[in-house]
Design a protein around this motif. Sequence first.
Motif, PDB file in Angstrom:
ATOM      1  N   ASN A   1       0.776  -1.245   0.000  1.00 16.12           N
ATOM      2  CA  ASN A   1       0.000   0.000   0.000  1.00 16.12           C
ATOM      3  C   ASN A   1       0.806   1.293   0.000  1.00 16.12           C
ATOM      4  N   ARG A   2       2.050   1.263   0.443  1.00 15.19           N
ATOM      5  CA  ARG A   2       2.732   2.537   0.639  1.00 15.19           C
ATOM      6  C   ARG A   2       4.252   2.384   0.561  1.00 15.19           C
ATOM      7  N   MET A   3       4.897   3.403  -0.043  1.00 17.25           N
ATOM      8  CA  MET A   3       6.355   3.481  -0.053  1.00 17.25           C
ATOM      9  C   MET A   3       6.756   4.957  -0.019  1.00 17.25           C
ATOM     10  N   HIS A   4       7.590   5.329   0.971  1.00 17.10           N
ATOM     11  CA  HIS A   4       8.114   6.688   1.075  1.00 17.10           C
ATOM     12  C   HIS A   4       9.606   6.675   0.761  1.00 17.10           C
TER      13      HIS A   4
ATOM     14  N   HIS B   1      14.876  17.806  -0.567  1.00 16.89           N
ATOM     15  CA  HIS B   1      13.653  17.021  -0.723  1.00 16.89           C
ATOM     16  C   HIS B   1      12.934  16.925   0.611  1.00 16.89           C
ATOM     17  N   THR B   2      11.687  17.353   0.649  1.00 17.40           N
ATOM     18  CA  THR B   2      10.924  17.358   1.905  1.00 17.40           C
ATOM     19  C   THR B   2       9.856  16.271   1.975  1.00 17.40           C
ATOM     20  N   LYS B   3       9.443  15.750   0.806  1.00 11.41           N
ATOM     21  CA  LYS B   3       8.396  14.729   0.820  1.00 11.41           C
ATOM     22  C   LYS B   3       8.441  13.892  -0.445  1.00 11.41           C
ATOM     23  N   GLY B   4       8.357  12.579  -0.266  1.00  6.72           N
ATOM     24  CA  GLY B   4       8.283  11.659  -1.397  1.00  6.72           C
ATOM     25  C   GLY B   4       7.495  10.435  -0.978  1.00  6.72           C
TER      26      GLY B   4
END
Length: 212
Positions: A73-76, A89-92
């Motif tokens: 469901n999710r990967m950061h 980079h602040t969000k990925g």
Amino acid sequence: MFRIHVERVLGKDIDTVFEAIADHASYERFPGVSRSVLIEEGKDEKNGTGALRVIGAGRLELTERITQFERPNRMHYCIEKSSPFAVQHTKGEIVLKPEGDQTRVIWISEGHVQVPLLGRMMDRMAERSFSKAFSSLLKRSTFLRLPSQAFGMGTPIRLTPLNLTRGRPLAKESSTPAFTRRVLPPSKGKPSSGGTRITALRRSSERSTASL
């Protein structure tokens, strides 16, 4: 600051889509990606949390760390290093949601290109370029074959012979003989024996057809 938000519904199940997106070393299969290397493996699994990958697209090279990995469901991720210019980079994050037999993918990336005087312009360029790249990557991921399919365990594909001169399927072979070569009138002098033979074959075929 650049803000990228790409959302797309793909015609594959969530496990297949997540597997394609999480296979870091195989990103070079996607359009625009010239290099993809898994430098460090993750803590719990190869491509999981802690994994470090390098993605190259032409002159641009990004070194990214996987910071969160929740299959399927999710990967950061976070860009730790970039060249030829620096990126803060602040969000990925990539979020997957099942919708029946399909999968909705939401890809978000935010940050700032650190180039003196040109930072804002570079941010706008990054938004356009990355948005197009992410959208193309997600679209392409639906056509990738998983290892099981590559070894013949997937759906069989029927191949149709093509006419390479026109790119269309070949017509079925006919059992009726056909002569399409035109015999040119003989030049002055002795007639060609080859031309006589072809003419005789054509007349013989015509007589056989008439008798039927």
